[in-house]
Write an enzyme that holds these catalytic residues in place. Structure first.
Site, PDB file in Angstrom:
ATOM      1  N   MET A  30       4.310 -12.268  13.569  1.00 51.00           N
ATOM      2  CA  MET A  30       2.862 -12.228  13.361  1.00 51.00           C
ATOM      3  C   MET A  30       2.429 -10.779  13.174  1.00 51.00           C
ATOM      4  O   MET A  30       1.258 -10.441  13.394  1.00 51.00           O
ATOM      5  CB  MET A  30       2.134 -12.870  14.544  1.00 51.00           C
ATOM      6  CG  MET A  30       2.510 -14.343  14.705  1.00 51.00           C
ATOM      7  SD  MET A  30       1.197 -15.349  15.398  1.00 51.00           S
ATOM      8  CE  MET A  30       0.931 -14.548  16.938  1.00 51.00           C
ATOM      9  N   HIS A  37      10.819  -6.428  17.310  1.00 48.28           N
ATOM     10  CA  HIS A  37      10.908  -7.102  16.002  1.00 48.28           C
ATOM     11  C   HIS A  37      11.993  -6.442  15.143  1.00 48.28           C
ATOM     12  O   HIS A  37      12.731  -7.107  14.433  1.00 48.28           O
ATOM     13  CB  HIS A  37       9.578  -6.994  15.249  1.00 48.28           C
ATOM     14  CG  HIS A  37       8.432  -7.683  15.915  1.00 48.28           C
ATOM     15  ND1 HIS A  37       7.409  -7.002  16.518  1.00 48.28           N
ATOM     16  CD2 HIS A  37       8.152  -9.000  16.050  1.00 48.28           C
ATOM     17  CE1 HIS A  37       6.534  -7.856  17.006  1.00 48.28           C
ATOM     18  NE2 HIS A  37       6.956  -9.081  16.741  1.00 48.28           N
ATOM     19  N   GLY A 147      13.283 -13.828  19.175  1.00 44.38           N
ATOM     20  CA  GLY A 147      13.552 -13.010  20.358  1.00 44.38           C
ATOM     21  C   GLY A 147      13.589 -13.844  21.631  1.00 44.38           C
ATOM     22  O   GLY A 147      12.824 -14.811  21.781  1.00 44.38           O
ATOM     23  N   LYS A 149      12.522 -12.968  24.443  1.00 43.25           N
ATOM     24  CA  LYS A 149      11.347 -12.783  25.311  1.00 43.25           C
ATOM     25  C   LYS A 149      10.490 -14.038  25.334  1.00 43.25           C
ATOM     26  O   LYS A 149      10.000 -14.444  26.370  1.00 43.25           O
ATOM     27  CB  LYS A 149      10.509 -11.578  24.873  1.00 43.25           C
ATOM     28  CG  LYS A 149       9.417 -11.297  25.914  1.00 43.25           C
ATOM     29  CD  LYS A 149       8.556 -10.154  25.537  1.00 43.25           C
ATOM     30  CE  LYS A 149       7.512 -10.522  24.526  1.00 43.25           C
ATOM     31  NZ  LYS A 149       6.491 -11.464  25.041  1.00 43.25           N
ATOM     32  N   ASP A 150      10.343 -14.671  24.173  1.00 45.36           N
ATOM     33  CA  ASP A 150       9.604 -15.938  24.106  1.00 45.36           C
ATOM     34  C   ASP A 150      10.625 -17.074  24.218  1.00 45.36           C
ATOM     35  O   ASP A 150      10.884 -17.798  23.253  1.00 45.36           O
ATOM     36  CB  ASP A 150       8.824 -16.018  22.791  1.00 45.36           C
ATOM     37  CG  ASP A 150       7.757 -14.943  22.716  1.00 45.36           C
ATOM     38  OD1 ASP A 150       6.859 -14.956  23.566  1.00 45.36           O
ATOM     39  OD2 ASP A 150       7.838 -14.062  21.840  1.00 45.36           O
ATOM     40  N   VAL A 176      14.208  -6.764  23.969  1.00 44.46           N
ATOM     41  CA  VAL A 176      14.285  -5.293  23.933  1.00 44.46           C
ATOM     42  C   VAL A 176      13.249  -4.759  24.929  1.00 44.46           C
ATOM     43  O   VAL A 176      12.122  -5.248  24.983  1.00 44.46           O
ATOM     44  CB  VAL A 176      13.998  -4.758  22.512  1.00 44.46           C
ATOM     45  CG1 VAL A 176      14.036  -3.241  22.483  1.00 44.46           C
ATOM     46  CG2 VAL A 176      15.008  -5.331  21.525  1.00 44.46           C
ATOM     47  N   LEU A 184       9.265  -5.337  25.449  1.00 44.91           N
ATOM     48  CA  LEU A 184       8.352  -4.949  24.368  1.00 44.91           C
ATOM     49  C   LEU A 184       7.522  -6.148  23.948  1.00 44.91           C
ATOM     50  O   LEU A 184       8.029  -7.261  23.805  1.00 44.91           O
ATOM     51  CB  LEU A 184       9.137  -4.420  23.171  1.00 44.91           C
ATOM     52  CG  LEU A 184       9.918  -3.130  23.373  1.00 44.91           C
ATOM     53  CD1 LEU A 184      10.417  -2.602  22.030  1.00 44.91           C
ATOM     54  CD2 LEU A 184       9.083  -2.060  24.053  1.00 44.91           C
TER      55      LEU A 184
END
Ligand code: PAF
Length: 281
Positions: A30, A37, A147, A149-150, A176, A184
């Protein structure tokens, strides 16, 4: 052309790459690109020679109380960062290009989406899956990179690709982190220096859980207690959820026995942050 805005243009570019014999990998975003990213771009380049990145702030995945208008946007900067890292083409469609026709369909997730981010953000995952399915059909990549993270999102997308027989491989890359440990996120820019210091309790708590698991603790109540102690001692943060879950179902488990992750969400001021650690990948 390195930046395209229409479905026809990105399809033509991908067709040319395929005609040259290139494998195609895809990084959906997004925008508001950060090093997290860009590490997905690195992974995408290792997987396929032709790398497509989409930059599309998807209105469908924002709830009524989430400020779509405030989502950070910097297309020019994003394009520069993406291309200089080796992205072959950026697909930056308008909302009309993606949702212009009257829509009669959406992808509605089942069990994995019921709790955690799904409970906190009604309709969010239906919005994510609908746009990701559309983007998969538009780009038709061999690989798509997301990623860790999600994590709930990544597991849902993997399940959707499997359930709906998309012929691509969904790859999940490690989170990361900044040098202070914070994962991040484009939301980190909303944190004041003081809030950021408080937010560091989140990675600290999750790392401690992972260490306890490595030391042999398998009872989830004990693992969650390790994290809760750290988080509750930190002024200025509000715990939304903390749980050890099975990554195939996103249901809380009582004992860790394979496919487990500790997941958490906190609020710091007006900013909501999520993070996780895999315990048994
Ligand atoms: O993770 C994101 O940035 C978004 O949810 C995604 C996968 C690009 C879909 O809009």
């Amino acid at each position: 052309m390195k930046v395209v805005t229409t479905i026809a243009e990105v399809r033509a570019a991908v067709a040319e790459a395929r005609a040259r014999g290139d494998a195609v990998s895809f990084v959906p975003t997004m925008g508001a690109l950060h090093d997290g990213h860009l590490s997905l771009v690195d992974a995408a380049r290792r997987l396929g020679r032709y790398v497509v990145m989409s930059v599309f702030v998807n209105p469908l995945q924002f709830g009524p109380n989430e400020d779509l208008a405030k989502y950070p946007r910097d297309l020019e900067g994003d394009v520069e960062r993406a291309l200089s890292r080796g992205t072959s083409i950026v697909f930056a469609p308008s909302v009309d290009e993606i949702y212009g026709r009257d829509r009669a369909t959406e992808i509605r997730p089942l069990q994995i989406a019921e709790e955690w981010e799904g409970a906190s953000r009604t309709g969010h995952f239906a919005g994510v899956l609908t746009v990701v399915a559309k983007l998969f059909n538009i780009v038709q990549p061999d690989f798509a990179v997301f990623g860790q993270k999600d994590l709930q999102q990544a597991c849902l997308i993997q399940a959707m690709a499997r359930d709906l027989d998309f012929s691509l491989k969904v790859v999940v890359e490690p989170t990361v982190r900044d040098s202070d440990g914070l994962a991040l996120s484009s939301r980190n820019q909303f944190l004041s220096a003081r809030e950021r210091k408080s937010a560091l309790a989140l990675p600290r708590a999750l790392t401690k859980v992972r260490a306890a698991h490595r030391a042999g603790v398998r009872k989830v109540a004990e693992l969650e207690h390790v994290a809760e102690e750290i988080l509750s001692a930190e002024q200025g943060i509000e715990l939304d959820y903390l749980a050890v879950v099975d990554t195939r179902t996103f249901k809380r488990v009582r004992t860790v026995a394979g496919n487990a992750a500790v997941i958490a969400a906190i609020r710091v001021g007006t900013t909501r942050l999520i993070d996780n650690e895999l315990l048994e990948p």
